[in-house]
Motif scaffolding. Sequence first.
Motif, PDB file in Angstrom:
ATOM      1  N   ALA A  12     -44.296 -81.594  84.437  1.00 30.35           N
ATOM      2  CA  ALA A  12     -44.722 -80.878  85.636  1.00 30.35           C
ATOM      3  C   ALA A  12     -43.545 -80.311  86.409  1.00 30.35           C
ATOM      4  N   SER A  13     -42.332 -80.785  86.142  1.00 29.36           N
ATOM      5  CA  SER A  13     -41.172 -80.313  86.881  1.00 29.36           C
ATOM      6  C   SER A  13     -40.924 -78.833  86.688  1.00 29.36           C
ATOM      7  N   SER A  14     -41.478 -78.254  85.598  1.00 24.01           N
ATOM      8  CA  SER A  14     -41.274 -76.829  85.353  1.00 24.01           C
ATOM      9  C   SER A  14     -41.995 -75.972  86.385  1.00 24.01           C
ATOM     10  N   ALA A  15     -43.010 -76.559  87.056  1.00 28.65           N
ATOM     11  CA  ALA A  15     -43.792 -75.769  87.999  1.00 28.65           C
ATOM     12  C   ALA A  15     -42.954 -75.256  89.155  1.00 28.65           C
ATOM     13  N   ASP A  16     -41.844 -75.947  89.480  1.00 32.24           N
ATOM     14  CA  ASP A  16     -41.012 -75.517  90.588  1.00 32.24           C
ATOM     15  C   ASP A  16     -40.128 -74.329  90.229  1.00 32.24           C
ATOM     16  N   ARG A  17     -39.980 -74.039  88.944  1.00 33.88           N
ATOM     17  CA  ARG A  17     -39.025 -73.027  88.523  1.00 33.88           C
ATOM     18  C   ARG A  17     -39.646 -71.914  87.715  1.00 33.88           C
ATOM     19  N   HIS A  18     -40.723 -72.177  87.026  1.00 32.17           N
ATOM     20  CA  HIS A  18     -41.435 -71.149  86.280  1.00 32.17           C
ATOM     21  C   HIS A  18     -42.802 -70.942  86.920  1.00 32.17           C
ATOM     22  N   ALA A  24     -47.059 -67.804  81.087  1.00 32.68           N
ATOM     23  CA  ALA A  24     -47.946 -67.014  80.234  1.00 32.68           C
ATOM     24  C   ALA A  24     -47.139 -66.064  79.360  1.00 32.68           C
ATOM     25  N   GLN A  25     -46.148 -65.408  79.967  1.00 35.71           N
ATOM     26  CA  GLN A  25     -45.301 -64.496  79.203  1.00 35.71           C
ATOM     27  C   GLN A  25     -44.525 -65.244  78.123  1.00 35.71           C
ATOM     28  N   GLY A  26     -44.014 -66.424  78.464  1.00 32.39           N
ATOM     29  CA  GLY A  26     -43.252 -67.210  77.504  1.00 32.39           C
ATOM     30  C   GLY A  26     -44.102 -67.661  76.328  1.00 32.39           C
ATOM     31  N   GLY A 132     -38.794 -68.133  68.628  1.00 32.63           N
ATOM     32  CA  GLY A 132     -40.123 -68.266  69.204  1.00 32.63           C
ATOM     33  C   GLY A 132     -40.380 -69.666  69.732  1.00 32.63           C
ATOM     34  N   LEU A 133     -39.959 -70.672  68.970  1.00 31.25           N
ATOM     35  CA  LEU A 133     -40.126 -72.059  69.430  1.00 31.25           C
ATOM     36  C   LEU A 133     -39.291 -72.336  70.669  1.00 31.25           C
ATOM     37  N   LEU A 134     -38.094 -71.757  70.747  1.00 28.76           N
ATOM     38  CA  LEU A 134     -37.277 -71.924  71.949  1.00 28.76           C
ATOM     39  C   LEU A 134     -38.014 -71.414  73.183  1.00 28.76           C
ATOM     40  N   ALA A 135     -38.622 -70.239  73.054  1.00 29.79           N
ATOM     41  CA  ALA A 135     -39.380 -69.681  74.175  1.00 29.79           C
ATOM     42  C   ALA A 135     -40.523 -70.612  74.560  1.00 29.79           C
ATOM     43  N   LEU A 136     -41.213 -71.149  73.571  1.00 24.42           N
ATOM     44  CA  LEU A 136     -42.332 -72.052  73.857  1.00 24.42           C
ATOM     45  C   LEU A 136     -41.848 -73.361  74.475  1.00 24.42           C
ATOM     46  N   PHE A 137     -40.790 -73.942  73.918  1.00 26.30           N
ATOM     47  CA  PHE A 137     -40.265 -75.196  74.447  1.00 26.30           C
ATOM     48  C   PHE A 137     -39.817 -75.036  75.894  1.00 26.30           C
ATOM     49  N   HIS A 139     -40.950 -73.158  78.087  1.00 24.84           N
ATOM     50  CA  HIS A 139     -42.103 -73.016  78.981  1.00 24.84           C
ATOM     51  C   HIS A 139     -43.091 -74.145  78.747  1.00 24.84           C
ATOM     52  N   ARG A 140     -42.593 -75.277  78.250  1.00 22.14           N
ATOM     53  CA  ARG A 140     -43.360 -76.504  78.097  1.00 22.14           C
ATOM     54  C   ARG A 140     -44.618 -76.281  77.264  1.00 22.14           C
ATOM     55  N   ALA A 141     -44.384 -75.738  76.068  1.00 22.11           N
ATOM     56  CA  ALA A 141     -45.447 -75.561  75.087  1.00 22.11           C
ATOM     57  C   ALA A 141     -44.828 -75.755  73.717  1.00 22.11           C
ATOM     58  N   SER A 142     -45.649 -75.737  72.690  1.00 22.92           N
ATOM     59  CA  SER A 142     -45.139 -75.855  71.326  1.00 22.92           C
ATOM     60  C   SER A 142     -46.155 -75.228  70.387  1.00 22.92           C
ATOM     61  N   LEU A 143     -45.843 -75.260  69.092  1.00 26.56           N
ATOM     62  CA  LEU A 143     -46.815 -74.831  68.091  1.00 26.56           C
ATOM     63  C   LEU A 143     -47.572 -76.024  67.533  1.00 26.56           C
ATOM     64  N   GLY A 144     -47.632 -77.086  68.318  1.00 25.52           N
ATOM     65  CA  GLY A 144     -48.436 -78.242  67.975  1.00 25.52           C
ATOM     66  C   GLY A 144     -47.787 -79.156  66.961  1.00 25.52           C
ATOM     67  N   GLY A 145     -48.538 -80.168  66.556  1.00 25.66           N
ATOM     68  CA  GLY A 145     -48.145 -81.040  65.483  1.00 25.66           C
ATOM     69  C   GLY A 145     -46.787 -81.681  65.631  1.00 25.66           C
ATOM     70  N   VAL A 146     -45.914 -81.419  64.645  1.00 28.90           N
ATOM     71  CA  VAL A 146     -44.588 -82.008  64.614  1.00 28.90           C
ATOM     72  C   VAL A 146     -43.781 -81.617  65.852  1.00 28.90           C
ATOM     73  N   GLY A 147     -43.999 -80.412  66.359  1.00 33.97           N
ATOM     74  CA  GLY A 147     -43.296 -79.994  67.568  1.00 33.97           C
ATOM     75  C   GLY A 147     -43.610 -80.901  68.746  1.00 33.97           C
ATOM     76  N   ILE A 148     -44.860 -81.340  68.853  1.00 30.63           N
ATOM     77  CA  ILE A 148     -45.240 -82.265  69.922  1.00 30.63           C
ATOM     78  C   ILE A 148     -44.502 -83.590  69.756  1.00 30.63           C
ATOM     79  N   LEU A 149     -44.482 -84.110  68.535  1.00 23.26           N
ATOM     80  CA  LEU A 149     -43.773 -85.358  68.279  1.00 23.26           C
ATOM     81  C   LEU A 149     -42.280 -85.222  68.574  1.00 23.26           C
ATOM     82  N   ALA A 150     -41.688 -84.096  68.156  1.00 24.65           N
ATOM     83  CA  ALA A 150     -40.257 -83.890  68.363  1.00 24.65           C
ATOM     84  C   ALA A 150     -39.906 -83.828  69.838  1.00 24.65           C
ATOM     85  N   LEU A 151     -40.720 -83.132  70.628  1.00 29.54           N
ATOM     86  CA  LEU A 151     -40.456 -83.025  72.057  1.00 29.54           C
ATOM     87  C   LEU A 151     -40.636 -84.377  72.755  1.00 29.54           C
TER      88      LEU A 151
END
Length: 211
Positions: A12-18, A24-26, A132-137, A139-151
Amino acid sequence: MADRGTLARIWASSADRHSMVDDAQGVVAGSMLAVLGISLLSNAGLLTGGTPGIAFLLHYATDLSFGICFFIVNLPFYYLAFRRMGPAFTLRTFAAVAITSMLSEQLPRYLGLNDVDPLVGALFGGLVIGAGLLALFRHRASLGGVGILALYIQDRFGWRAGLVQLCFDGMILACSFFLASPYIIACSIIGAIVLNLTLAINHRKDRYIAM
């Protein structure tokens, strides 16, 4: 072990900066880059790691399209995302997966990528998916699966997400020995290394603070 409340405060800390528009753009931009990289890999007959890698294996082994396989493979991971990362992360990740699945179905109609050299496809595909994953990470998102575990592992233990994902990717690529030639497998491994080194080198909280 960090509880859900602790992790929720981290994400949730991203809410103060993004802003919502920033996020959405990210998510859209990250998904578009991922689809472009996936198209390069697919047209070169390559595989990769993570849930895209599992989806590629299913796609090559069955008649199902990559987009459908990718969407289905990610379904079991949303529970983990919700429990460990919170609803905001889960919704952004679901959106990223849905956009990626949908665009991967449509992009070949508008962008002809024929006769892609496997090594070139590995280098450029891995790099573009990593971006693409950098942009998602970020902005506190991922492409699911292993990315969720890694984060989650990165936030829990401090291990870099890229290196964690590289280990998982190695196991997934090992399964490709039953479906591809040694050269294709070698190029796929190169692509996975490029992708994960891009994450490992660039996805560091001490270098990027606008999260």
